[in-house]
Design a protein around this motif. Structure first.
Motif, PDB file in Angstrom:
ATOM      1  N   VAL A  74     -46.522 -31.072 -84.209  1.00 15.62           N
ATOM      2  CA  VAL A  74     -45.452 -31.000 -85.324  1.00 15.62           C
ATOM      3  C   VAL A  74     -44.749 -32.290 -85.360  1.00 15.62           C
ATOM      4  O   VAL A  74     -44.157 -32.729 -84.787  1.00 15.62           O
ATOM      5  N   GLY A  75     -45.193 -33.173 -86.399  1.00 17.57           N
ATOM      6  CA  GLY A  75     -44.600 -34.315 -86.771  1.00 17.57           C
ATOM      7  C   GLY A  75     -45.026 -35.224 -85.645  1.00 17.57           C
ATOM      8  O   GLY A  75     -44.174 -35.976 -85.327  1.00 17.57           O
ATOM      9  N   PHE A 119     -36.815 -33.229 -83.489  1.00 15.79           N
ATOM     10  CA  PHE A 119     -37.493 -33.117 -84.784  1.00 15.79           C
ATOM     11  C   PHE A 119     -36.530 -33.530 -85.551  1.00 15.79           C
ATOM     12  O   PHE A 119     -35.200 -33.813 -85.592  1.00 15.79           O
ATOM     13  N   GLN A 150     -43.475 -32.188 -92.576  1.00 20.37           N
ATOM     14  CA  GLN A 150     -44.153 -32.538 -91.363  1.00 20.37           C
ATOM     15  C   GLN A 150     -45.504 -32.201 -91.321  1.00 20.37           C
ATOM     16  O   GLN A 150     -46.069 -31.365 -91.922  1.00 20.37           O
ATOM     17  N   THR A 151     -46.455 -33.063 -90.724  1.00 17.09           N
ATOM     18  CA  THR A 151     -47.782 -32.875 -90.352  1.00 17.09           C
ATOM     19  C   THR A 151     -47.989 -31.835 -89.043  1.00 17.09           C
ATOM     20  O   THR A 151     -47.405 -32.266 -88.071  1.00 17.09           O
ATOM     21  N   THR A 184     -48.019 -28.578 -96.384  1.00 15.94           N
ATOM     22  CA  THR A 184     -47.211 -29.489 -95.701  1.00 15.94           C
ATOM     23  C   THR A 184     -45.996 -28.863 -95.661  1.00 15.94           C
ATOM     24  O   THR A 184     -44.983 -28.772 -96.551  1.00 15.94           O
ATOM     25  N   THR A 199     -42.029 -28.132 -94.465  1.00 14.48           N
ATOM     26  CA  THR A 199     -40.884 -29.016 -94.469  1.00 14.48           C
ATOM     27  C   THR A 199     -39.819 -28.165 -93.638  1.00 14.48           C
ATOM     28  O   THR A 199     -39.670 -27.059 -93.508  1.00 14.48           O
ATOM     29  N   MET A 200     -39.177 -29.186 -92.829  1.00 17.10           N
ATOM     30  CA  MET A 200     -38.114 -28.490 -92.038  1.00 17.10           C
ATOM     31  C   MET A 200     -36.788 -28.246 -92.824  1.00 17.10           C
ATOM     32  O   MET A 200     -36.001 -27.508 -92.524  1.00 17.10           O
TER      33      MET A 200
END
Length: 163
Positions: free
Chosen positions: A50-51, A74, A79-80, A106, A108-109
């Motif tokens: 993650v990312g 994080f 995030q990828t 994709t 996102t947090m």
């Protein structure tokens, strides 16, 4: 001689202030969380990242949702997410084994809640990924609950009935 001492002190004080400012900025955008991976597919997922942070793997459903990584850092934002596909249990190797898959969306947090201790990464059979934050041990997502209900129905239907 005095200029050299003052210059060194100024340089050291400047470096200390810079480090303090950098760590303060990092503290605002980064959060350290324990990670739990929920894999809703019938394949084992290996090397989930993650990312760029490697967070572990998860067995096929229902053998997922266990702690994978403790103390991963994080940042907010998109995030990828990628993973390697493991072999189907009890099956011969096929062309998907070992394949690296990237999430079809994709995720996102967003803004990471300040009271969050866990990040749950929910990976669905269509390769979509969803993030959820929690203070306590994570649970199934809404979509995961419907996958679980379907799994339980199929399992109950497959068991022989007692007469």
């Amino acid at each position: 001689m005095l200029n050299k001492i003052v210059s060194r002190r100024t340089l050291l004080a400047g470096a200390a202030l810079w480090l303090l400012g950098t760590s303060a900025a990092m503290a605002q955008t980064d959060k350290v969380l324990d990670v739990v991976i929920f894999n809703y597919s019938n394949r084992t997922l290996l090397d989930v990242t993650v990312g760029g942070v490697r967070v572990g793997g998860a067995g096929p459903y229902p053998y997922s949702g266990r702690r994978s990584k403790v103390g991963a850092r994080f940042s907010n934002g998109p995030q990828t997410v990628s993973w390697r596909v493991g072999a189907l249990e009890g099956q011969e190797k096929d062309e998907d084994d070992g394949q690296v898959v990237r999430s079809s969306n994709t995720p996102t947090m967003g803004e990471i809640p300040s009271d969050a201790h866990y990040l749950s990464v929910h990976i669905y059979p269509d390769a979509k990924v969803e993030f959820m934050f929690s203070r306590r041990v994570p649970v199934l997502s809404k979509r995961g609950e419907s996958i679980d209900a379907d799994y339980r129905r199929r399992k109950a239907a497959a068991q022989p009935s007692e007469s």
